[in-house]
Each structure stands twice: as C-alpha cells, then as structure tokens.
Design a protein around this motif. Structure first.
Motif, PDB file in Angstrom:
ATOM      1  N   MET A 147      88.375   7.101  93.013  1.00 16.51           N
ATOM      2  CA  MET A 147      88.174   5.629  93.593  1.00 16.51           C
ATOM      3  C   MET A 147      87.337   4.862  92.486  1.00 16.51           C
ATOM      4  O   MET A 147      86.544   5.461  91.829  1.00 16.51           O
ATOM      5  CB  MET A 147      87.008   5.772  94.768  1.00 16.51           C
ATOM      6  N   PRO A 148      87.664   3.412  92.518  1.00 16.10           N
ATOM      7  CA  PRO A 148      86.773   2.567  91.490  1.00 16.10           C
ATOM      8  C   PRO A 148      85.489   2.466  91.781  1.00 16.10           C
ATOM      9  O   PRO A 148      84.946   2.767  92.787  1.00 16.10           O
ATOM     10  CB  PRO A 148      87.522   1.265  91.974  1.00 16.10           C
ATOM     11  N   VAL A 149      84.582   2.352  90.851  1.00 13.38           N
ATOM     12  CA  VAL A 149      83.216   2.309  90.771  1.00 13.38           C
ATOM     13  C   VAL A 149      83.033   1.016  89.753  1.00 13.38           C
ATOM     14  O   VAL A 149      83.483   0.558  88.893  1.00 13.38           O
ATOM     15  CB  VAL A 149      82.614   3.520  89.852  1.00 13.38           C
ATOM     16  N   ILE A 150      82.058   0.072  90.522  1.00 12.75           N
ATOM     17  CA  ILE A 150      81.501  -1.052  90.074  1.00 12.75           C
ATOM     18  C   ILE A 150      80.214  -0.994  89.685  1.00 12.75           C
ATOM     19  O   ILE A 150      79.371  -0.603  90.555  1.00 12.75           O
ATOM     20  CB  ILE A 150      81.899  -2.226  90.990  1.00 12.75           C
ATOM     21  N   ALA A 151      79.645  -1.251  88.256  1.00  9.51           N
ATOM     22  CA  ALA A 151      78.354  -1.249  88.036  1.00  9.51           C
ATOM     23  C   ALA A 151      77.720  -2.191  87.459  1.00  9.51           C
ATOM     24  O   ALA A 151      78.602  -3.010  86.331  1.00  9.51           O
ATOM     25  CB  ALA A 151      77.937   0.004  87.218  1.00  9.51           C
ATOM     26  N   ALA A 152      76.808  -3.086  87.684  1.00 11.70           N
ATOM     27  CA  ALA A 152      76.244  -4.332  87.312  1.00 11.70           C
ATOM     28  C   ALA A 152      74.595  -4.206  86.940  1.00 11.70           C
ATOM     29  O   ALA A 152      73.818  -3.512  87.248  1.00 11.70           O
ATOM     30  CB  ALA A 152      76.294  -5.240  88.172  1.00 11.70           C
ATOM     31  N   ASN A 153      74.537  -4.227  85.359  1.00  6.07           N
ATOM     32  CA  ASN A 153      73.104  -4.186  84.845  1.00  6.07           C
ATOM     33  C   ASN A 153      72.429  -5.401  84.199  1.00  6.07           C
ATOM     34  O   ASN A 153      73.480  -6.288  83.791  1.00  6.07           O
ATOM     35  CB  ASN A 153      73.212  -3.043  83.736  1.00  6.07           C
ATOM     36  N   ARG A 154      71.335  -5.304  83.815  1.00 10.35           N
ATOM     37  CA  ARG A 154      70.643  -6.584  83.356  1.00 10.35           C
ATOM     38  C   ARG A 154      70.756  -6.300  81.899  1.00 10.35           C
ATOM     39  O   ARG A 154      70.843  -5.313  81.495  1.00 10.35           O
ATOM     40  CB  ARG A 154      69.525  -6.810  84.186  1.00 10.35           C
ATOM     41  N   GLY A 191      82.498   9.486  85.914  1.00 11.91           N
ATOM     42  CA  GLY A 191      82.791  10.941  86.746  1.00 11.91           C
ATOM     43  C   GLY A 191      83.072  10.789  88.159  1.00 11.91           C
ATOM     44  O   GLY A 191      83.798  11.496  88.768  1.00 11.91           O
ATOM     45  N   HIS A 192      81.918   9.848  88.819  1.00 12.99           N
ATOM     46  CA  HIS A 192      82.277   9.686  90.151  1.00 12.99           C
ATOM     47  C   HIS A 192      83.554   9.289  90.531  1.00 12.99           C
ATOM     48  O   HIS A 192      84.160   9.666  91.491  1.00 12.99           O
ATOM     49  CB  HIS A 192      81.028   9.018  90.772  1.00 12.99           C
ATOM     50  N   ALA A 193      84.065   8.080  89.741  1.00  9.50           N
ATOM     51  CA  ALA A 193      85.458   7.612  89.758  1.00  9.50           C
ATOM     52  C   ALA A 193      86.473   8.776  89.928  1.00  9.50           C
ATOM     53  O   ALA A 193      87.318   8.753  90.518  1.00  9.50           O
ATOM     54  CB  ALA A 193      85.744   6.729  88.825  1.00  9.50           C
ATOM     55  N   VAL A 194      86.272   9.714  88.994  1.00  8.27           N
ATOM     56  CA  VAL A 194      87.295  10.556  88.639  1.00  8.27           C
ATOM     57  C   VAL A 194      87.381  11.566  89.802  1.00  8.27           C
ATOM     58  O   VAL A 194      88.168  11.949  90.468  1.00  8.27           O
ATOM     59  CB  VAL A 194      87.015  11.571  87.295  1.00  8.27           C
ATOM     60  N   SER A 195      86.064  12.198  90.180  1.00 11.02           N
ATOM     61  CA  SER A 195      86.063  13.286  91.171  1.00 11.02           C
ATOM     62  C   SER A 195      86.276  12.549  92.399  1.00 11.02           C
ATOM     63  O   SER A 195      86.560  13.637  93.552  1.00 11.02           O
ATOM     64  CB  SER A 195      84.540  13.861  91.053  1.00 11.02           C
ATOM     65  N   ASN A 196      85.999  11.368  92.827  1.00 12.78           N
ATOM     66  CA  ASN A 196      86.289  10.960  94.031  1.00 12.78           C
ATOM     67  C   ASN A 196      87.519  10.154  94.050  1.00 12.78           C
ATOM     68  O   ASN A 196      87.971   9.495  95.323  1.00 12.78           O
ATOM     69  CB  ASN A 196      85.193  10.030  94.577  1.00 12.78           C
ATOM     70  N   SER A 245      77.620  -3.474  81.697  1.00 11.16           N
ATOM     71  CA  SER A 245      78.365  -3.213  83.245  1.00 11.16           C
ATOM     72  C   SER A 245      79.722  -3.067  83.092  1.00 11.16           C
ATOM     73  O   SER A 245      80.470  -3.308  81.854  1.00 11.16           O
ATOM     74  CB  SER A 245      77.932  -4.767  83.683  1.00 11.16           C
ATOM     75  N   PHE A 246      80.375  -2.529  83.983  1.00  5.67           N
ATOM     76  CA  PHE A 246      81.765  -2.158  84.022  1.00  5.67           C
ATOM     77  C   PHE A 246      82.759  -1.942  85.367  1.00  5.67           C
ATOM     78  O   PHE A 246      81.707  -1.759  86.388  1.00  5.67           O
ATOM     79  CB  PHE A 246      81.962  -0.880  83.261  1.00  5.67           C
ATOM     80  N   ILE A 247      83.731  -2.059  85.467  1.00  2.00           N
ATOM     81  CA  ILE A 247      84.296  -1.708  86.329  1.00  2.00           C
ATOM     82  C   ILE A 247      85.571  -0.602  86.026  1.00  2.00           C
ATOM     83  O   ILE A 247      86.305  -0.760  85.085  1.00  2.00           O
ATOM     84  CB  ILE A 247      85.377  -2.899  86.998  1.00  2.00           C
ATOM     85  N   ALA A 248      85.457   0.433  86.601  1.00  2.00           N
ATOM     86  CA  ALA A 248      86.209   1.891  86.462  1.00  2.00           C
ATOM     87  C   ALA A 248      87.257   1.982  87.567  1.00  2.00           C
ATOM     88  O   ALA A 248      86.834   1.771  88.513  1.00  2.00           O
ATOM     89  CB  ALA A 248      85.166   3.050  86.217  1.00  2.00           C
ATOM     90  N   ASP A 249      88.503   2.281  87.236  1.00  2.00           N
ATOM     91  CA  ASP A 249      89.415   2.448  88.205  1.00  2.00           C
ATOM     92  C   ASP A 249      89.430   3.866  88.882  1.00  2.00           C
ATOM     93  O   ASP A 249      88.618   4.709  88.417  1.00  2.00           O
ATOM     94  CB  ASP A 249      90.806   2.064  87.694  1.00  2.00           C
TER      95      ASP A 249
END
Ligand code: PUT
Length: 290
Positions: A215-222, A208-213, A235-239
């Motif tokens: 811009m791509p979002v990058i998240a890394a989790n253990r 949602g942050h990627a959509v509303s702004n 973990s993911f990369i969204a466009d």
C-alpha cells in the motif's frame, strides 16, 4: 475473452507538505495554511503537514515552561485552524499537535475531516528519547492504540514520526483495514554524531512498509535549521511497490501531490498473498513484553 466492465476505478489524491517551521504558532500555521490551499487547488483531498507544526521542534531541550504550550484537542490553535481550513477547502488534514489532557501530555494526531469535524485522535505510541529528541520528557506513550479513519471512501492509517520505524505499527494499521499509511514527521541531524544522516534509512524503513503491506505510504517532514538541529526533509510518496513516485530533497518547500489508484493497490495486495500467508500463531514472541 469477456470484457470486464465494472465501476469506475477508485482513486484518492493525497499530498505531503514540506516546509521550514521555525517560528512561533501564528507564522507556522499561516505557512502550513498556504501550502494546504495550494495542494487543495491541485486536487489534493488528504493533505499531510509535518509533525508538531505549531512551532519549532521544542523537544530539542527539556524546559518545564514548554508544557504550558500544550492544549486540550479542541482548543489547540493548530487543530482549530486546520478545522476551519479543512471545511473551507473540503479536504482532510491529519493534524499533529501537543495535547494536554488533565495532568497528562501527549504527542497527538487529530484526524480532521472534510467538513472540519474532528473524527478522532491518535496518540503517538512510540516515543523517542536521546540528544536533540527529548520526547519522553514531554509525552506519555499514547494510550489510544493504533487508529484508522475512513475519509473520501478511503481507509487511512496515520502513525506519528517515531512510529514510522516500527513494522508492527504499519502492519497493525494494515490489518485494521488501512489502504494508505501517513506519517507526519520531525527528524533531522543527530547532535551526538555530525556524520550520521538517517534520511536514507528513514525512507527505506517506510518504503518497506509500503512493500510488505502493498500500500502507498505518504511521509511529510520539516526542513530548515532550528538551533543546533537541521531537519532533513526528504518527504515522499511511495506507491504500493514501495517505489517513490514523488519526493523532495533536503531544501524544497512545497506540496507533493499524487493521485493513487486504490483498486490497483488492492489488486496487487491480493495478488502478492502476504496477508493470506501470514502465520499469526507463530508471532506470539512479538507481543511478549521482553
Ligand atoms: N521525531 C523524533 C525523531 C528522533 C530521531 N532520533
């Protein structure tokens, strides 16, 4: 029609690391180092490890002796190791760690640039609390405000874990000029409800942050099991449309690497008009302390 010629497209290659981090400091830093080197070899320029990768996720319990593991920024083993690694690989590494500043303790992010320098720090603003995630016991709410940094001619915003659920945080970083949003994370099972799997809503919140702004979002989790907790990865990369371009499930170890066309995202951002149509004069309620 006139052909449009102009400068080359502006791109940046980013990576999100996913791994189990059960060990003490040295093996954890070694494991992160191996993945940073692998991502750098694949061309990654900004490489994101998960939150608090210095050890197991210690906030599962409230133990006063654990405060002794915090360090001032320049002395923290994760920061020192990532500084040397960043300089060696010529990459930027947003580095999450447990900071001590006098009598105060923070969940902090050091932005380490490709020369190995610390460009600045951001202290996590939203501190969770509850079974298995006793962060308020350890961390003062951050007092730095949101931050963005310019690396490789790209402005990036970095929130830390719980910050990722707040559209206000993403929007603030976007308004400060961020072109990409990064979130190092430590999240998994909820000990009070064995059936609750927040991984899908976790992703959707950031998509949602990627959509509303725009811009791509990058998240890394253990990943992996630590005591009673099972960290769920994903973990993911969204466009800039919020679509996932790279994604792990709950068990893979490795680096997601993606080259992002910053001009394409900027064009989409301008075209959607979300920033043009904002009505901040109507948003006063958002900053009332209620
Ligand atoms: N890192 C904190 C996550 C909290 C999940 N309830």
């Amino acid at each position: 029609p006139c052909p449009i010629s102009g400068p080359m497209t502006r791109t940046i290659t980013v990576a999100a690391l996913q791994l189990a981090l059960p060990g003490p400091v040295e093996p954890n830093i070694k494991a992160v180092t191996a993945l940073v080197e692998a991502a750098a070899a694949r061309g990654a320029q900004i490489i994101l490890p998960p939150e608090l990768f210095e050890g197991p996720y210690f906030c599962q319990v409230e133990e006063e002796e654990l405060f002794a593991t915090a360090r001032p920024t320049a002395e923290h083993p994760s920061v020192v190791a990532m500084q040397a690694l960043a300089a060696k690989c010529k990459v930027a590494i947003p580095t999450s760690f447990f900071e001590r500043d006098g009598h105060h303790y923070y969940n902090t992010l050091a932005m380490i640039g490709p020369d190995g320098g610390i460009m600045g720090t951001y202290r996590k603003s939203h501190i969770p609390d509850g079974p298995g995630y006793e962060e308020k016991y350890y961390f003062r709410p951050g007092n730095t405000g949101f931050k963005i940094w310019e690396v490789f001619d790209t402005r990036i915003g970095v929130g830390v874990c719980w910050d990722q659920w707040y559209p206000e945080c993403a929007r603030a970083m976007a308004l400060m000029g961020a072109e990409l949003l990064f979130y190092p994370t430590a999240i998994g099972s909820e000990p009070y409800d064995a059936d609750l799997d927040t991984s899908r809503m976790w992703r959707r919140a950031m998509q949602g942050h990627a959509v509303s702004n725009c811009m791509p979002v990058i998240a890394a989790n253990r990943i992996g099991t630590e005591g009673d907790a099972r960290f769920y990865g994903h973990s993911f990369i969204a466009d800039e449309w919020g679509d996932l371009t790279q994604a792990f499930g709950a068990s893979e170890t490795g680096a997601l690497v993606e080259t992002i066309d910053l001009d394409r995202a900027a064009k989409h951002r301008a075209g959607m008009g979300f920033f043009r149509d904002r009505r901040p004069q109507l948003y006063g309620r958002l900053v009332e302390d209620v």
